[in-house]
Design an enzyme around this catalytic site. Sequence first.
Site, PDB file in Angstrom:
ATOM      1  CB  CYS A   1      10.909  -0.799   2.063  1.00 61.00           C
ATOM      2  SG  CYS A   1      11.129  -0.176   0.294  1.00 61.00           S
TER       3      CYS A   1
ATOM      4  N   GLY B   1       6.429  -6.311   0.561  1.00 57.80           N
ATOM      5  CA  GLY B   1       6.072  -6.374   1.291  1.00 57.80           C
ATOM      6  C   GLY B   1       7.372  -6.632   2.809  1.00 57.80           C
TER       7      GLY B   1
ATOM      8  CD  GLU C   1      11.151  -3.820  -1.659  1.00 55.83           C
ATOM      9  OE1 GLU C   1      12.078  -3.735  -0.263  1.00 55.83           O
ATOM     10  OE2 GLU C   1      10.477  -2.794  -2.586  1.00 55.83           O
TER      11      GLU C   1
ATOM     12  NE  ARG D   1      10.538  -1.588  -7.257  1.00 54.86           N
ATOM     13  CZ  ARG D   1      10.960  -0.820  -6.055  1.00 54.86           C
ATOM     14  NH1 ARG D   1      12.219  -0.277  -5.748  1.00 54.86           N
ATOM     15  NH2 ARG D   1      10.813  -2.671  -5.120  1.00 54.86           N
TER      16      ARG D   1
ATOM     17  NE  ARG E   1      10.967   8.604  -1.863  1.00 57.99           N
ATOM     18  CZ  ARG E   1      11.067   7.366  -2.966  1.00 57.99           C
ATOM     19  NH1 ARG E   1      12.113   6.243  -2.404  1.00 57.99           N
ATOM     20  NH2 ARG E   1      10.564   6.927  -4.728  1.00 57.99           N
TER      21      ARG E   1
ATOM     22  CD1 TRP F   1      -0.091  -1.412   2.790  1.00 58.22           C
ATOM     23  CD2 TRP F   1       0.305   0.611   3.214  1.00 58.22           C
ATOM     24  NE1 TRP F   1       0.187  -1.286   3.809  1.00 58.22           N
ATOM     25  CE2 TRP F   1       1.245  -0.250   4.889  1.00 58.22           C
ATOM     26  CE3 TRP F   1       0.902   1.622   3.012  1.00 58.22           C
ATOM     27  CZ2 TRP F   1       1.624   1.147   5.472  1.00 58.22           C
ATOM     28  CZ3 TRP F   1       1.602   2.863   4.693  1.00 58.22           C
ATOM     29  CH2 TRP F   1       2.056   2.103   5.379  1.00 58.22           C
ATOM     30  CG  ASN F   2       4.953   1.291   1.259  1.00 55.74           C
ATOM     31  OD1 ASN F   2       4.876   0.213  -0.006  1.00 55.74           O
ATOM     32  ND2 ASN F   2       6.524   1.073   1.411  1.00 55.74           N
TER      33      ASN F   2
END
Length: 486
Positions: free
Chosen positions: A293, A237, A259, A168, A287, A159-160
Amino acid sequence: MNSYAEIVRALGRFPLGPVVAGKTLNGDGVIEVVDPATEDVIAEVANGTVADALDAVDVAQAAMQPWAALSPRRRSDILRKAFDLMIDRSEALARLITLENGKSLPDARGEVAYAAEFFRWYSEEAVRLSGVIEQAPAGANKIMVLRQPIGVSLLITPWNFPAAMATRKIGPALAAGCSVILKPASETPLTALAIGAILAEAGVPDGVVNIVPSTRSNDISSTLLDHDLVRKVSFTGSTEVGRVLLGHAARSIVSASMELGGNAPFLVLADADVDEAVAGAMVAKLRNGGSACTAANRFIVHSSIADQFAERLAAEMATLRIGPGLDQESNVGPLVNAKTRDKVSTLVGDALAAGAKASVGGSAPDRIGYYYTPTVLTDVPRDASILSQEIFGPVAPIVAYDDLDEAIALANRTEYGLVSYVYTRDLRIGLRVAERIDSGMVGLNRPLVSDPAAPFGGTKQSGLGREGGHEGMLEFTESKYIAVEW
């Protein structure tokens, strides 16, 4: 253009449910999309089912062969068109992201620009999927190696960064000739569905990109990973969920790119320019409001400048205004939901109870919305949970060190290894430190590392494989060796 209806009018209508073979399905039930700033429901999306996802596999398999058979130039042109459309509608997309995600509008605009670049970069890479031909050492034949699309790919995004994490993965998969099934986070399905509509308008054939928003994440992912036609999973996630997906992927020997979580150290060496380090810290930490992450998670500062650094960072944090992301005067928007905010509150509370001090912030404001006040913590005990867990909020814990070896040991004292940051005036020392830190990426006197042209990924529990760069497209290919004699 602040209301959902106004944003949709500016962006163009997009489906509000699973999209399989270009058709919108009814799903079973609805996903309520909540504005984190107001806690109001802004839209309802049909909740995808396992059956919808299974249909998407069959459709993706049928669509992949003609898609892969298109000339690389044609696939390139379509991806480039998708880039152009995203840029043309960037403001509406940014506002849509802010509405369902909560991030500030400047952050959302930055995400859209970054997300669109993956379509442009992979439009250029699509025509560069080269193999090799070489003489076998024994001289009996030639060794020919081709790169072929790996197959139907399951893409699972968080979601971020609802736009960037989708592009990507979709960009390199389509460039390589794969078809995909995108499972976006249930908190932020609208952005994914809007991007799917843009891809269709750009010329991606029906069935090549299928989108299944759903709250049934575990059932869908496990079923698809056991499906013999699914050949790739790419997940962004948490490490906890990544471990589960890897277990499922192992059963069917599905290629996996992961990732996962991060716990980024931000090292400020004794000779660093404190003002530059503070300016970098504000970017690396804030940010997306800290919900990244790649966000700096632990500030490891030489004891000779630790107090000065903490004082200046706290002063900068104190100037930030929290509020709805669409408010032009807001610097920090809400976190995505109550669970995320409560986790941040717990980590800060535990640190304060253990002896840490809050130079600024230290609590959630008493207001509607999932907000947390920008916070700087000093005197943080080295065994505090906040130093070992991913914070995902606007909180900067500071630890002082005396010896460079000690700083590197502190930086590496984590199961994660996604990204690290180092600030120093001495490039030679900075590069030495960068080599010794166990992470996949290092920002040396730079608070941002993400770039579509660069390989993004981590070491240890932060994941497997790389996204971005030429390597990102190779993740969606298989090497085929042909022994040939002429």
